[in-house]
Design a protein around this motif. Structure first.
Motif, PDB file in Angstrom:
ATOM      1  N   LEU A  52       0.821  -1.214   0.000  1.00 23.27           N
ATOM      2  CA  LEU A  52       0.000   0.000   0.000  1.00 23.27           C
ATOM      3  C   LEU A  52       0.855   1.264   0.000  1.00 23.27           C
ATOM      4  O   LEU A  52       0.434   2.290  -0.526  1.00 23.27           O
ATOM      5  CB  LEU A  52      -0.945  -0.022   1.200  1.00 23.27           C
ATOM      6  N   LYS A  53       2.046   1.170   0.584  1.00 21.07           N
ATOM      7  CA  LYS A  53       2.924   2.359   0.585  1.00 21.07           C
ATOM      8  C   LYS A  53       3.286   2.751  -0.837  1.00 21.07           C
ATOM      9  O   LYS A  53       3.433   3.925  -1.165  1.00 21.07           O
ATOM     10  CB  LYS A  53       4.198   2.070   1.375  1.00 21.07           C
ATOM     11  N   ALA A  54       3.416   1.733  -1.702  1.00 18.98           N
ATOM     12  CA  ALA A  54       3.810   2.002  -3.092  1.00 18.98           C
ATOM     13  C   ALA A  54       2.705   2.680  -3.890  1.00 18.98           C
ATOM     14  O   ALA A  54       2.961   3.197  -4.971  1.00 18.98           O
ATOM     15  CB  ALA A  54       4.198   0.687  -3.761  1.00 18.98           C
ATOM     16  N   VAL A  55       1.468   2.669  -3.356  1.00 18.08           N
ATOM     17  CA  VAL A  55       0.347   3.270  -4.105  1.00 18.08           C
ATOM     18  C   VAL A  55      -0.322   4.383  -3.289  1.00 18.08           C
ATOM     19  O   VAL A  55      -1.518   4.631  -3.418  1.00 18.08           O
ATOM     20  CB  VAL A  55      -0.695   2.201  -4.535  1.00 18.08           C
ATOM     21  N   ALA A  56       0.451   5.062  -2.459  1.00 14.77           N
ATOM     22  CA  ALA A  56      -0.111   6.131  -1.613  1.00 14.77           C
ATOM     23  C   ALA A  56      -0.792   7.192  -2.478  1.00 14.77           C
ATOM     24  O   ALA A  56      -0.268   7.583  -3.529  1.00 14.77           O
ATOM     25  CB  ALA A  56       0.994   6.757  -0.773  1.00 14.77           C
ATOM     26  N   SER A  57      -1.981   7.632  -2.068  1.00 17.22           N
ATOM     27  CA  SER A  57      -2.753   8.711  -2.721  1.00 17.22           C
ATOM     28  C   SER A  57      -3.052   8.416  -4.189  1.00 17.22           C
ATOM     29  O   SER A  57      -3.157   9.341  -4.995  1.00 17.22           O
ATOM     30  CB  SER A  57      -1.999  10.046  -2.635  1.00 17.22           C
ATOM     31  N   ARG A  58      -3.215   7.161  -4.552  1.00 16.64           N
ATOM     32  CA  ARG A  58      -3.379   6.837  -5.975  1.00 16.64           C
ATOM     33  C   ARG A  58      -4.842   6.699  -6.432  1.00 16.64           C
ATOM     34  O   ARG A  58      -5.172   7.051  -7.556  1.00 16.64           O
ATOM     35  CB  ARG A  58      -2.665   5.516  -6.283  1.00 16.64           C
ATOM     36  N   PHE A  59      -5.741   6.197  -5.561  1.00 23.70           N
ATOM     37  CA  PHE A  59      -7.049   5.736  -6.064  1.00 23.70           C
ATOM     38  C   PHE A  59      -8.181   6.732  -5.797  1.00 23.70           C
ATOM     39  O   PHE A  59      -8.229   7.388  -4.769  1.00 23.70           O
ATOM     40  CB  PHE A  59      -7.404   4.388  -5.435  1.00 23.70           C
ATOM     41  N   ASP A  60      -9.138   6.787  -6.752  1.00 29.30           N
ATOM     42  CA  ASP A  60     -10.343   7.617  -6.584  1.00 29.30           C
ATOM     43  C   ASP A  60     -11.422   6.857  -5.826  1.00 29.30           C
ATOM     44  O   ASP A  60     -12.336   7.453  -5.261  1.00 29.30           O
ATOM     45  CB  ASP A  60     -10.914   7.998  -7.956  1.00 29.30           C
ATOM     46  N   LEU A  61     -11.359   5.535  -5.886  1.00 28.90           N
ATOM     47  CA  LEU A  61     -12.369   4.702  -5.220  1.00 28.90           C
ATOM     48  C   LEU A  61     -11.720   3.372  -4.875  1.00 28.90           C
ATOM     49  O   LEU A  61     -11.026   2.786  -5.718  1.00 28.90           O
ATOM     50  CB  LEU A  61     -13.553   4.459  -6.172  1.00 28.90           C
ATOM     51  N   ILE A  62     -11.930   2.897  -3.638  1.00 28.45           N
ATOM     52  CA  ILE A  62     -11.523   1.530  -3.293  1.00 28.45           C
ATOM     53  C   ILE A  62     -12.784   0.786  -2.887  1.00 28.45           C
ATOM     54  O   ILE A  62     -13.530   1.218  -2.002  1.00 28.45           O
ATOM     55  CB  ILE A  62     -10.494   1.503  -2.133  1.00 28.45           C
ATOM     56  N   LEU A  63     -13.052  -0.340  -3.588  1.00 28.38           N
ATOM     57  CA  LEU A  63     -14.193  -1.192  -3.272  1.00 28.38           C
ATOM     58  C   LEU A  63     -13.680  -2.405  -2.526  1.00 28.38           C
ATOM     59  O   LEU A  63     -12.733  -3.060  -2.989  1.00 28.38           O
ATOM     60  CB  LEU A  63     -14.836  -1.712  -4.564  1.00 28.38           C
ATOM     61  N   SER A  64     -14.296  -2.737  -1.391  1.00 31.29           N
ATOM     62  CA  SER A  64     -13.890  -3.941  -0.665  1.00 31.29           C
ATOM     63  C   SER A  64     -14.975  -5.004  -0.752  1.00 31.29           C
ATOM     64  O   SER A  64     -16.138  -4.740  -0.422  1.00 31.29           O
ATOM     65  CB  SER A  64     -13.629  -3.631   0.807  1.00 31.29           C
ATOM     66  N   ALA A  78      -4.143   4.987   0.613  1.00 30.35           N
ATOM     67  CA  ALA A  78      -4.016   4.722  -0.826  1.00 30.35           C
ATOM     68  C   ALA A  78      -5.017   5.539  -1.645  1.00 30.35           C
ATOM     69  O   ALA A  78      -4.983   5.523  -2.877  1.00 30.35           O
ATOM     70  CB  ALA A  78      -4.209   3.230  -1.100  1.00 30.35           C
ATOM     71  N   LEU A  79      -5.948   6.238  -0.953  1.00 34.39           N
ATOM     72  CA  LEU A  79      -6.938   7.071  -1.657  1.00 34.39           C
ATOM     73  C   LEU A  79      -6.379   8.456  -1.936  1.00 34.39           C
ATOM     74  O   LEU A  79      -5.629   9.016  -1.127  1.00 34.39           O
ATOM     75  CB  LEU A  79      -8.186   7.239  -0.783  1.00 34.39           C
ATOM     76  N   ARG A  80      -6.826   9.038  -3.054  1.00 34.67           N
ATOM     77  CA  ARG A  80      -6.590  10.470  -3.271  1.00 34.67           C
ATOM     78  C   ARG A  80      -7.433  11.241  -2.266  1.00 34.67           C
ATOM     79  O   ARG A  80      -8.454  10.739  -1.792  1.00 34.67           O
ATOM     80  CB  ARG A  80      -7.087  10.881  -4.673  1.00 34.67           C
TER      81      ARG A  80
END
Ligand SMILES: NC(=O)c1ccc[n+]([C@@H]2O[C@H](COP(=O)([O-])OP(=O)(O)OC[C@H]3O[C@@H](n4cnc5c(N)ncnc54)[C@H](OP(=O)(O)O)[C@@H]3O)[C@@H](O)[C@H]2O)c1
Length: 168
Positions: A52-64, A78-80
């Motif tokens: 998750l550190k590698a994708v910090a502030s990357r996503f507009d939406l995370i669905l679980s 990991a969210l913007r």
């Protein structure tokens, strides 16, 4: 998209058809290649602490779609800013993120159930147009115990369906 199971493998196909850039978070090495074939553009290991550190502030939406407690604070990072963590999967324990993370990132956290009949009709039309289909494994009713242990082993791809012998 976290969790590539019964719900998750369909969600990947929908998100791809919507034109989203999709990352599949999976705990299964085998499923990474399968997720790419179903419409993911990238994959990440849900069990790797550094992923998750590698994708910090990357996503507009995370669905679980996972039915387990994960480190939700780490997923928020990991969210913007002003983006959303959305739950379809049910964790039985209360969610474990802190409010300070929500405030500083201005994040939203939400969930949703199955859609209304009208939404389901629109969804099926969309699925037909884009050839979105579930991947299922059929078992006879007499094999129900085997089917359940197959499911419990995490090897199901991706829905286990019990059927009358004539339909197999
Ligand atoms: N909101 C709704 O309307 C709705 C409707 C139906 C179902 N649900 C809920 O959605 C959830 C998923 O249902 P499903 O049928 O898709 O289940 P499923 O086929 O078992 O898929 C769940 C996936 O979660 C991941 N997972 C499970 N345990 C994990 C763990 N400890 N750590 C990390 N990942 C884990 C696995 O994906 P990987 O192998 O890729 O890691 C697994 O394939 C359930 O909680 C169910 O009750 C909600």
């Amino acid at each position: 998209m976290i969790g590539i199971g019964g719900l998750g493998h369909i969600a990947l196909q929908f998100l791809n058809a919507w034109g989203c850039r999709v990352t599949a978070f999976t705990s299964s090495e085998d499923k990474k290649k399968e997720a790419l074939a179903m419409g993911a553009h990238d994959t990440l290991d849900t069990r790797s602490p550094g992923a998750l550190k590698a994708v910090a502030s990357r996503f507009d939406l995370i669905l679980s779609t996972v039915n387990a407690q994960l480190d939700w604070n780490a997923y928020l990072t990991a969210l913007r800013s002003k983006s959303r963590l959305h739950f379809l999967g049910v964790t039985l324990d209360p969610l474990n993120f802190n409010v300070f993370s929500l405030i500083s990132g201005q994040y939203s956290v939400s969930g949703s159930p199955v859609g209304s009949p009208a939404t389901i009709t629109a969804m099926l039309d969309f699925a037909a147009r884009h050839r979105i289909e579930p991947i299922v494994e059929l078992f006879e009713f007499a094999q129900v115990n085997h089917a359940v242990s197959h499911l419990a082993s995490g090897k199901a791809r991706y829905r286990v369906v019990l059927a009358q012998p004539g339909l197999l």
